[in-house]
Design a protein around this motif. Structure first.
Motif, mmCIF file in Angstrom:
data_model
loop_
_atom_site.group_PDB
_atom_site.id
_atom_site.type_symbol
_atom_site.label_atom_id
_atom_site.label_comp_id
_atom_site.label_asym_id
_atom_site.label_seq_id
_atom_site.Cartn_x
_atom_site.Cartn_y
_atom_site.Cartn_z
ATOM 1 N N LYS A 117 -5.198 -4.851 -10.115
ATOM 2 C CA LYS A 117 -5.054 -5.354 -8.741
ATOM 3 C C LYS A 117 -6.148 -6.366 -8.403
ATOM 4 C CE LYS A 117 -2.607 -3.763 -5.821
ATOM 5 N NZ LYS A 117 -1.302 -4.242 -5.311
ATOM 6 N N ALA A 121 -2.105 -10.382 -8.170
ATOM 7 C CA ALA A 121 -1.207 -9.647 -7.277
ATOM 8 C C ALA A 121 -0.051 -9.071 -8.078
ATOM 9 C CB ALA A 121 -0.681 -10.582 -6.191
ATOM 10 N N GLU A 157 -0.119 -9.348 0.592
ATOM 11 C CA GLU A 157 -0.489 -9.715 -0.771
ATOM 12 C C GLU A 157 0.647 -10.504 -1.429
ATOM 13 O OE1 GLU A 157 -2.230 -7.491 -4.763
ATOM 14 O OE2 GLU A 157 -0.744 -6.443 -3.534
#
Length: 221
Positions: A117, A121, A157
């Motif tokens: 992470k 993404a 994200e």
């Protein structure tokens, strides 16, 4: 079979016999009669000790391998198998490193998720798939996703990743389709992919050519 050479290395001792056979055993009182030159044993006793010897060597290989970086039980098993250890010795080595705390698939999964992470993404589906490829059980992967807060995909994200990718696709043919493919390949849920693409279309950051917008813009029959 007669012992002709005894060599100590740390907590292990290598015993060579007149037949050119050898054993590597832990320095324990139960094996101490073999630690002297001239000691004689039967072939049957040698065969009994051979598994102990192989287990010692496979455990040492396992510890050295894990010292280079965290691995899953499956990855360790594959490595030891390439080293030609028997299934029994591999099982013994894995049990040993687990007992010592050197091998833990759950901890590996949590660390892997956090590292992945940070690097890029990715969605929960991608993370789960990658962990399972490395031999982590689905139940352990799912628990790790919960523990790290990665079980639910983060729309912000996804939108940020989509915006960054859209810029690299400016002026390219089928840019929107490529963007959709990119987001799906990162393991993001389809409904969030659609939402992000529509948002970029509304902001004029990508042309309205996605299958999502075509379905929505189509006139009724």
């Amino acid at each position: 079979m007669i012992v002709t050479l005894v060599t100590y290395t740390g907590d292990l001792v290598k015993i060579v016999f007149d037949t050119a056979d050898a054993l590597v055993l832990p320095v324990k009182i139960e094996y101490s009669p073999l630690f002297s030159k001239g000691t004689e044993i039967t072939r049957e006793r040698f065969e009994e000790l051979l598994l102990v010897s192989e287990s010692c060597l496979s455990a040492r290989s396992a510890v050295a391998y894990l010292g280079r970086g965290a691995k899953t039980a499956m990855q360790l098993s594959q490595y030891l198998r390439k080293k030609k250890y028997s299934d029994a010795a591999i099982e013994s080595a894995i049990a040993y490193v687990k007992e010592k705390g050197y091998l833990d698939d759950a901890d590996y999964a949590r660390r892997y998720i956090r590292t992945a992470k940070r690097r890029k993404a990715v969605g929960s589906a991608w993370l789960r798939s990658e962990l399972q490829k490395k031999g982590v059980a689905k139940s352990i992967a799912d628990e790790a996703l919960k523990d790290t807060g990665a079980v639910m995909d983060d729309y912000d994200e996804i939108l940020a990743a989509a915006g960054k990718k859209a810029k690299s696709l400016e002026g390219k043919k089928n840019a929107c389709q490529k963007l959709v493919y990119f987001l799906r390949s990162r393991g993001f849920r389809d409904e969030l992919v659609r939402k992000a693409v529509r948002q970029l279309e509304k902001e004029g950051l990508i042309a309205k050519e996605s299958p999502f917008s075509r379905r929505e813009d189509a006139s009724p029959d």
